[in-house]
Every structure is written in C-alpha cells, then in structure tokens.
Design a protein around this motif. Structure first.
Motif, PDB file in Angstrom:
ATOM      1  N   MET A 103     -10.056 -58.722 -13.014  1.00 39.73           N
ATOM      2  CA  MET A 103      -9.831 -58.576 -11.576  1.00 39.73           C
ATOM      3  C   MET A 103     -10.020 -57.117 -11.175  1.00 39.73           C
ATOM      4  N   MET A 104     -10.448 -56.903  -9.925  1.00 41.28           N
ATOM      5  CA  MET A 104     -10.557 -55.553  -9.388  1.00 41.28           C
ATOM      6  C   MET A 104     -10.014 -55.559  -7.960  1.00 41.28           C
ATOM      7  N   GLU A 105      -9.135 -54.604  -7.674  1.00 38.38           N
ATOM      8  CA  GLU A 105      -8.548 -54.483  -6.336  1.00 38.38           C
ATOM      9  C   GLU A 105      -9.450 -53.592  -5.470  1.00 38.38           C
ATOM     10  N   ILE A 106      -9.647 -54.007  -4.216  1.00 38.06           N
ATOM     11  CA  ILE A 106     -10.424 -53.195  -3.278  1.00 38.06           C
ATOM     12  C   ILE A 106      -9.782 -53.235  -1.893  1.00 38.06           C
ATOM     13  N   VAL A 107     -10.192 -52.301  -1.043  1.00 38.38           N
ATOM     14  CA  VAL A 107      -9.895 -52.355   0.389  1.00 38.38           C
ATOM     15  C   VAL A 107     -11.245 -52.332   1.096  1.00 38.38           C
ATOM     16  N   ALA A 108     -11.545 -53.390   1.823  1.00 39.24           N
ATOM     17  CA  ALA A 108     -12.845 -53.511   2.484  1.00 39.24           C
ATOM     18  C   ALA A 108     -12.818 -52.787   3.827  1.00 39.24           C
ATOM     19  N   ASP A 109     -12.891 -51.465   3.767  1.00 41.58           N
ATOM     20  CA  ASP A 109     -12.757 -50.648   4.976  1.00 41.58           C
ATOM     21  C   ASP A 109     -14.101 -50.146   5.491  1.00 41.58           C
ATOM     22  N   THR A 110     -15.184 -50.650   4.955  1.00 40.54           N
ATOM     23  CA  THR A 110     -16.509 -50.180   5.343  1.00 40.54           C
ATOM     24  C   THR A 110     -17.473 -51.362   5.359  1.00 40.54           C
ATOM     25  N   ARG A 111     -18.641 -51.180   5.918  1.00 42.44           N
ATOM     26  CA  ARG A 111     -19.597 -52.287   6.011  1.00 42.44           C
ATOM     27  C   ARG A 111     -20.269 -52.578   4.682  1.00 42.44           C
ATOM     28  N   GLU A 112     -20.328 -51.590   3.787  1.00 42.01           N
ATOM     29  CA  GLU A 112     -21.019 -51.793   2.513  1.00 42.01           C
ATOM     30  C   GLU A 112     -20.418 -50.879   1.454  1.00 42.01           C
ATOM     31  N   SER A 148     -17.761 -46.928  -4.916  1.00 41.78           N
ATOM     32  CA  SER A 148     -18.297 -45.891  -4.031  1.00 41.78           C
ATOM     33  C   SER A 148     -18.541 -46.514  -2.664  1.00 41.78           C
ATOM     34  N   GLY A 149     -18.443 -45.685  -1.631  1.00 42.77           N
ATOM     35  CA  GLY A 149     -18.682 -46.158  -0.270  1.00 42.77           C
ATOM     36  C   GLY A 149     -17.441 -46.629   0.452  1.00 42.77           C
ATOM     37  N   SER A 150     -16.287 -46.676  -0.238  1.00 37.74           N
ATOM     38  CA  SER A 150     -15.046 -47.137   0.381  1.00 37.74           C
ATOM     39  C   SER A 150     -13.952 -46.099   0.161  1.00 37.74           C
ATOM     40  N   PRO A 151     -13.663 -45.269   1.167  1.00 41.53           N
ATOM     41  CA  PRO A 151     -12.643 -44.225   1.016  1.00 41.53           C
ATOM     42  C   PRO A 151     -11.266 -44.776   0.637  1.00 41.53           C
ATOM     43  N   LEU A 152     -10.867 -45.909   1.205  1.00 48.67           N
ATOM     44  CA  LEU A 152      -9.533 -46.433   0.912  1.00 48.67           C
ATOM     45  C   LEU A 152      -9.446 -47.046  -0.479  1.00 48.67           C
ATOM     46  N   THR A 153     -10.525 -47.668  -0.948  1.00 48.55           N
ATOM     47  CA  THR A 153     -10.524 -48.174  -2.321  1.00 48.55           C
ATOM     48  C   THR A 153     -10.394 -47.009  -3.299  1.00 48.55           C
ATOM     49  N   ALA A 154     -11.112 -45.916  -3.023  1.00 47.21           N
ATOM     50  CA  ALA A 154     -11.017 -44.728  -3.866  1.00 47.21           C
ATOM     51  C   ALA A 154      -9.607 -44.149  -3.843  1.00 47.21           C
ATOM     52  N   ALA A 155      -8.995 -44.110  -2.645  1.00 45.30           N
ATOM     53  CA  ALA A 155      -7.630 -43.579  -2.521  1.00 45.30           C
ATOM     54  C   ALA A 155      -6.632 -44.460  -3.269  1.00 45.30           C
ATOM     55  N   MET A 156      -6.803 -45.780  -3.190  1.00 47.88           N
ATOM     56  CA  MET A 156      -5.903 -46.700  -3.874  1.00 47.88           C
ATOM     57  C   MET A 156      -5.987 -46.529  -5.386  1.00 47.88           C
ATOM     58  N   HIS A 157      -7.199 -46.439  -5.919  1.00 45.02           N
ATOM     59  CA  HIS A 157      -7.362 -46.278  -7.358  1.00 45.02           C
ATOM     60  C   HIS A 157      -6.852 -44.918  -7.820  1.00 45.02           C
ATOM     61  N   SER A 158      -7.043 -43.888  -7.009  1.00 48.99           N
ATOM     62  CA  SER A 158      -6.525 -42.561  -7.344  1.00 48.99           C
ATOM     63  C   SER A 158      -5.004 -42.589  -7.418  1.00 48.99           C
ATOM     64  N   PHE A 159      -4.384 -43.274  -6.476  1.00 49.01           N
ATOM     65  CA  PHE A 159      -2.926 -43.418  -6.448  1.00 49.01           C
ATOM     66  C   PHE A 159      -2.429 -44.121  -7.710  1.00 49.01           C
ATOM     67  N   ILE A 160      -3.076 -45.220  -8.074  1.00 55.57           N
ATOM     68  CA  ILE A 160      -2.680 -45.970  -9.269  1.00 55.57           C
ATOM     69  C   ILE A 160      -2.840 -45.114 -10.523  1.00 55.57           C
ATOM     70  N   HIS A 161      -3.939 -44.378 -10.613  1.00 48.14           N
ATOM     71  CA  HIS A 161      -4.175 -43.544 -11.789  1.00 48.14           C
ATOM     72  C   HIS A 161      -3.160 -42.403 -11.891  1.00 48.14           C
ATOM     73  N   GLU A 162      -2.802 -41.833 -10.745  1.00 39.83           N
ATOM     74  CA  GLU A 162      -1.798 -40.764 -10.758  1.00 39.83           C
ATOM     75  C   GLU A 162      -0.439 -41.289 -11.217  1.00 39.83           C
ATOM     76  N   LEU A 163      -0.079 -42.485 -10.763  1.00 37.72           N
ATOM     77  CA  LEU A 163       1.172 -43.099 -11.210  1.00 37.72           C
ATOM     78  C   LEU A 163       1.135 -43.364 -12.711  1.00 37.72           C
ATOM     79  N   TYR A 164       0.007 -43.871 -13.175  1.00 40.73           N
ATOM     80  CA  TYR A 164      -0.134 -44.161 -14.609  1.00 40.73           C
ATOM     81  C   TYR A 164      -0.021 -42.878 -15.431  1.00 40.73           C
TER      82      TYR A 164
END
Length: 217
Positions: free
Chosen positions: A94-103, A114-130
């Motif tokens: 499974m992969m979590e995403i936020v569909a905040d862009t058209r592509e 790539s291409g989704s600022p919120l997906t990048a922010a979410m993964h960065s948050f998870i990695h920092e917690l880890y």
C-alpha cells in the motif's frame, strides 16, 4: 480473467464514474516491481472505504485517476488476480497519497512521489517520526518531547489539509479537553468534524465535567 476480479473492476469502475463527475481529478502515474512478472497484478485507488479506480499493472507501470482533494488521505493498493493484497519483504502492499494536484507520479517500491506537495509533506512527516523513534538519541533526552513538538508543528502548518488531520489524530490522545478543542478550532471544519476526533472530544469533555463536579462536591 478471474470472475472475482471482473466483478471488482465493474464495481470500481462504476464508483469512479460517480465520484468523478467533478472536473477536479488527479491522474497518478506509477511504477512498481511486481513479485512475479508472469502473473497479473492490479493497482487499486482507495478513497475512504471506496475503490475509485483500478488498472492492470503492465510492464511495471500503472495509471490511476481519483478525486482531487487536499483534505483526503487516499491509498494505492497492489493486489493479485485473486484480489489478495500483495506484500513481502521487498515490496509494500500500500502507498498513502494526497491527491492535491492534477497529475503526479509515484514509485510504489520506494514510496517516493513527485508532483504532489502534500504527499511529499506527509511522507516527510512520517519519516521524521520514524527517525525520532528509531534514532540514536541521548539516553538523557526525552524523545517524546521532540515527537510532540514535531506533531504539533505539523498540525499547525497543515491545519487545513490531510497532513494536519493525520497529525491531529496522533496528537489528540495526549491532550486535555480544553487544549484539544482550542487546537481543533484552529483547523479546517473537516478536521473538527472527523468522526474519530469528534467522538474523542466528546469523551474528553465528559471526563472534564466529571472532574469539575467532583471538585465542587
């Protein structure tokens, strides 16, 4: 094609047509290394509890469409021809995403996008917690303090999108009623109306009232 898969594709296709009447859709181009190239695998887009699109993985690539919404955390799942989740030590199921862009593009194996600022922010948050959980911190340092600070900052920075909702869900259990209510009031209505958070706030309010009444008595 397996009858179970045919039925699933039909249901998912109908759901997608209903959900994407809006012109705001997000197209996700993905790559994945499947466990057995000789077998069929499918990528499935999950929004809430509903499948909204599905496609056959061909030559390690897939394309999915879903509703474009920065307030919803969505999932891409990989299943086999029997409808079973696929996952082992070398591949995520499974992969979590936020569909905040058209592509946007995703790499299922590395969980990078790539291409989704919120997906990048979410993964960065998870990695920092880890990293805080698994990092080599000084034994004298209370890691929970740094985790709490990170979660609070993430919520305040993203209090009107899906990343903020994820952060509040993590933070809420350790908050007293008054502080939780104050933080929720700083966020979007979709966070305040989240079923789990609303129920927890109601519970904390009742407990706070019990404590007040006990002190009065």
């Amino acid at each position: 094609m397996n009858c179970r898969i045919q039925s699933a594709l039909l249901i998912l296709g109908l759901t997608f047509l209903i959900s994407c009447n809006s012109d705001k859709t997000c197209t996700i181009h993905g790559t994945v290394t499947v466990p057995d190239p000789a077998k069929d695998y499918y990528a499935v887009m999950i929004c809430g509890k509903n499948g909204v699109d599905t496609c056959l993985v061909e030559n390690g690539m897939f394309t999915l469409r879903t509703v474009q919404d920065p307030c919803i955390q969505q999932q891409i799942k990989l299943i086999d021809a029997e409808g079973n989740d696929v996952g082992n030590g070398d591949i995520f199921d499974m992969m979590e995403i936020v569909a905040d862009t058209r592509e946007m593009t995703v790499d299922f194996n590395t969980q990078q996008s790539s291409g989704s600022p919120l997906t990048a922010a979410m993964h960065s948050f998870i990695h920092e917690l880890y990293d805080l959980l698994m990092g080599d911190l000084d034994p004298e340092v209370d890691a929970s303090f740094y985790m709490d600070s990170l979660i609070r900052k993430t919520y305040l920075d993203h209090s009107y999108d899906a990343v903020g909702l994820q952060a509040m869900r993590l933070l809420s259990h350790d908050l007293e009623y008054e502080e939780m209510e104050e933080l929720l009031n700083q966020g979007g209505s979709f966070i305040r109306e989240d079923e789990g958070l609303a129920s927890l706030l109601t519970y904390k309010k009742a407990r706070a009232m019990e404590k007040t009444e006990g002190r009065v008595l």
